[in-house]
Scaffold this motif. Structure first.
Motif, PDB file in Angstrom:
ATOM      1  N   GLU A   1       7.621  -7.750   3.124  1.00  0.00           N
ATOM      2  CA  GLU A   1       7.548  -7.666   4.591  1.00  0.00           C
ATOM      3  C   GLU A   1       8.177  -8.887   5.258  1.00  0.00           C
ATOM      4  O   GLU A   1       7.519  -9.599   6.035  1.00  0.00           O
TER       5      GLU A   1
ATOM      6  N   LYS B   1       2.109  -1.944  -3.179  1.00  0.00           N
ATOM      7  CA  LYS B   1       3.516  -2.372  -3.043  1.00  0.00           C
ATOM      8  C   LYS B   1       3.678  -3.848  -3.413  1.00  0.00           C
ATOM      9  O   LYS B   1       4.562  -4.202  -4.191  1.00  0.00           O
TER      10      LYS B   1
ATOM     11  N   THR C   1       1.666  -5.659  -5.118  1.00  0.00           N
ATOM     12  CA  THR C   1       1.286  -5.838  -6.527  1.00  0.00           C
ATOM     13  C   THR C   1       2.502  -5.590  -7.422  1.00  0.00           C
ATOM     14  O   THR C   1       2.739  -6.331  -8.384  1.00  0.00           O
TER      15      THR C   1
ATOM     16  N   GLY D   1      -2.749  -1.504   0.958  1.00  0.00           N
ATOM     17  CA  GLY D   1      -3.541  -1.373  -0.265  1.00  0.00           C
ATOM     18  C   GLY D   1      -2.984  -0.382  -1.271  1.00  0.00           C
ATOM     19  O   GLY D   1      -3.620  -0.102  -2.286  1.00  0.00           O
ATOM     20  N   SER D   2      -1.775   0.118  -1.041  1.00  0.00           N
ATOM     21  CA  SER D   2      -1.252   1.147  -1.955  1.00  0.00           C
ATOM     22  C   SER D   2      -0.601   0.552  -3.195  1.00  0.00           C
ATOM     23  O   SER D   2      -0.257   1.292  -4.123  1.00  0.00           O
TER      24      SER D   2
ATOM     25  N   ARG E   1       4.893  -8.572  -7.046  1.00  0.00           N
ATOM     26  CA  ARG E   1       4.386  -9.777  -7.715  1.00  0.00           C
ATOM     27  C   ARG E   1       4.492  -9.647  -9.228  1.00  0.00           C
ATOM     28  O   ARG E   1       4.760 -10.624  -9.925  1.00  0.00           O
TER      29      ARG E   1
ATOM     30  N   ASN F   1      -3.387 -16.077 -12.523  1.00  0.00           N
ATOM     31  CA  ASN F   1      -4.652 -15.514 -12.044  1.00  0.00           C
ATOM     32  C   ASN F   1      -5.341 -14.774 -13.200  1.00  0.00           C
ATOM     33  O   ASN F   1      -4.891 -13.710 -13.626  1.00  0.00           O
TER      34      ASN F   1
HETATM   35  N1  LIG Z   1      -5.629 -10.920  -5.672  1.00  0.00           N
HETATM   36  C1  LIG Z   1      -6.295  -9.758  -5.631  1.00  0.00           C
HETATM   37  N2  LIG Z   1      -7.539  -9.648  -6.143  1.00  0.00           N
HETATM   38  C2  LIG Z   1      -8.210  -8.480  -6.134  1.00  0.00           C
HETATM   39  N3  LIG Z   1      -7.710  -7.326  -5.645  1.00  0.00           N
HETATM   40  C3  LIG Z   1      -6.479  -7.364  -5.119  1.00  0.00           C
HETATM   41  C4  LIG Z   1      -5.703  -8.575  -5.076  1.00  0.00           C
HETATM   42  N4  LIG Z   1      -4.510  -8.296  -4.492  1.00  0.00           N
HETATM   43  C5  LIG Z   1      -4.529  -6.984  -4.184  1.00  0.00           C
HETATM   44  N5  LIG Z   1      -5.696  -6.418  -4.552  1.00  0.00           N
HETATM   45  C6  LIG Z   1      -6.083  -5.001  -4.395  1.00  0.00           C
HETATM   46  O1  LIG Z   1      -5.097  -4.204  -5.038  1.00  0.00           O
HETATM   47  C7  LIG Z   1      -4.771  -3.063  -4.250  1.00  0.00           C
HETATM   48  C8  LIG Z   1      -3.284  -3.061  -3.938  1.00  0.00           C
HETATM   49  O2  LIG Z   1      -3.008  -4.151  -3.081  1.00  0.00           O
HETATM   50  P1  LIG Z   1      -1.524  -4.566  -2.643  1.00  0.00           P
HETATM   51  O3  LIG Z   1      -1.633  -5.857  -1.906  1.00  0.00           O
HETATM   52  O4  LIG Z   1      -0.612  -4.483  -3.774  1.00  0.00           O
HETATM   53  O5  LIG Z   1      -1.188  -3.381  -1.602  1.00  0.00           O
HETATM   54  P2  LIG Z   1      -0.047  -3.275  -0.533  1.00  0.00           P
HETATM   55  O6  LIG Z   1       0.420  -1.870  -0.586  1.00  0.00           O
HETATM   56  O7  LIG Z   1       0.972  -4.339  -0.731  1.00  0.00           O
HETATM   57  O8  LIG Z   1      -0.845  -3.523   0.821  1.00  0.00           O
HETATM   58  P3  LIG Z   1      -0.444  -4.300   2.170  1.00  0.00           P
HETATM   59  O9  LIG Z   1       0.599  -3.445   2.828  1.00  0.00           O
HETATM   60  O10 LIG Z   1      -1.719  -4.363   2.939  1.00  0.00           O
HETATM   61  O11 LIG Z   1       0.051  -5.653   1.770  1.00  0.00           O
HETATM   62  C9  LIG Z   1      -5.664  -3.133  -3.022  1.00  0.00           C
HETATM   63  O12 LIG Z   1      -6.793  -2.338  -3.238  1.00  0.00           O
HETATM   64  C10 LIG Z   1      -6.040  -4.590  -2.933  1.00  0.00           C
HETATM   65  O13 LIG Z   1      -7.302  -4.758  -2.332  1.00  0.00           O
END
Ligand SMILES: Nc1ncnc2c1ncn2[C@@H]1O[C@H](COP(=O)(O)OP(=O)(O)OP(=O)(O)O)[C@@H](O)[C@H]1O
Length: 252
Positions: free
Chosen positions: A174, A44, A46, A41-42, A49, A58
């Motif tokens: 990943e 990464k 995002t 959720g940090s 993408r 979206n």
């Molecule tokens: N499609 C989405 N709609 C709403 N919120 C989202 C969406 N994708 C991610 N988030 C939120 O954005 C924040 C960042 O998520 P992200 O997936 O980028 O983290 P991450 O570091 O890649 O986590 P992980 O290691 O679990 O994949 C989180 O709070 C997540 O819940």
């Protein structure tokens, strides 16, 4: 001084009102592997993408800041996202081969481009599968279904499919976490071997993987880029307590 191939500046990404990335600025350098680490959720994924404009469809996703590739902001209305995704390819956590032969998976992007010459396609298949370190394993069954391969082999076919479109940058979310350690090790070796030709961004949960194969590492926490620098220096001597706690396994 090497110029960055990709420049992210003041990037913030929102899902509706929720801010998932907060004013992130990062330069990525050619022929390097940059690891993106941080707890779930940090932000990464995002960031990855956003670099591939995967939020375009979206309506909940909005974004401020710039991502400059090749001298252009990829969010400019003039950017052709199909072309962009050929230059900036993406590999996902779950191997996602198409339900077709190994050969057709690899040439998929080339067929879309209208390339029909069998010699050109054959050569691309061989070169891409060699690049993805799977040629020897599949060269005698190129016309078998890719779905029948093991997970690790499928992932290397997906890497070959990306290589066939001649990308400059490969984003990987990943790519080994769904695989057994031996398959994961093969993919790591493959990625390391591809550094001469490509620039790679690698989201990984494995600190060992980040320290083994990346040149630079960025550590994310709650949508913020806490620390970014040369991997060796960061792992030997993290500047922030949060980074140290994360890489030594105290949280996350
Ligand atoms: N499609 C989405 N709609 C709403 N919120 C989202 C969406 N994708 C991610 N988030 C939120 O954005 C924040 C960042 O998520 P992200 O997936 O980028 O983290 P991450 O570091 O890649 O986590 P992980 O290691 O679990 O994949 C989180 O709070 C997540 O819940």
């Amino acid at each position: 001084m090497t110029e960055p191939i990709l420049k992210v500046s003041d990037l913030s990404v929102y899902y509706n009102k929720k801010k998932a990335l907060n004013n992130v600025s990062m330069d990525f350098y050619p022929n390097e592997i940059t690891a993106l680490i941080g707890p779930s959720g940090s932000g990464k994924s995002t960031l990855l993408r956003a670099i591939n404009r995967m939020g375009d469809l979206n309506p909940e996703v909005s974004l401020t800041g710039t991502i400059i590739y090749n001298g252009h902001n990829i969010y400019s209305p003039r950017t052709d996202t199909v072309e962009l995704r050929k230059e900036i390819g993406m590999i996902f956590q779950q191997p996602n081969p198409f339900p077709m032969t190994i050969y057709e998976n690899v040439v998929y992007g080339l067929r879309i481009k209208g390339i029909k010459d069998k010699q050109v396609l054959d050569q691309a298949v061989e070169e891409s599968l060699i690049g993805a370190s799977i040629w020897d394993e599949v060269k005698d069954r190129l016309h078998d279904s890719a779905v029948g391969l093991s997970g690790g082999q499928q992932q290397r076919v997906c890497i070959a499919r990306t290589l066939a479109t001649s990308p400059k940058i490969i984003l990987m979310d990943e790519p080994t976490s769904a695989l057994d350690p031996i398959s994961a090790g093969k993919i790591e070796d493959t990625l390391y071997g591809l550094k001469d030709k490509y620039t790679m961004l690698l989201v990984t949960r494995s600190m060992q993987q980040a320290s083994r194969i990346s040149d630079r590492t960025g550590f994310f926490l709650d949508g913020n880029l806490i620390e970014y620098g040369k991997t060796k220096e960061m792992f030997m001597n993290p500047k922030h307590k949060e980074t140290e706690d994360y890489i030594t396994g105290k949280f996350g």
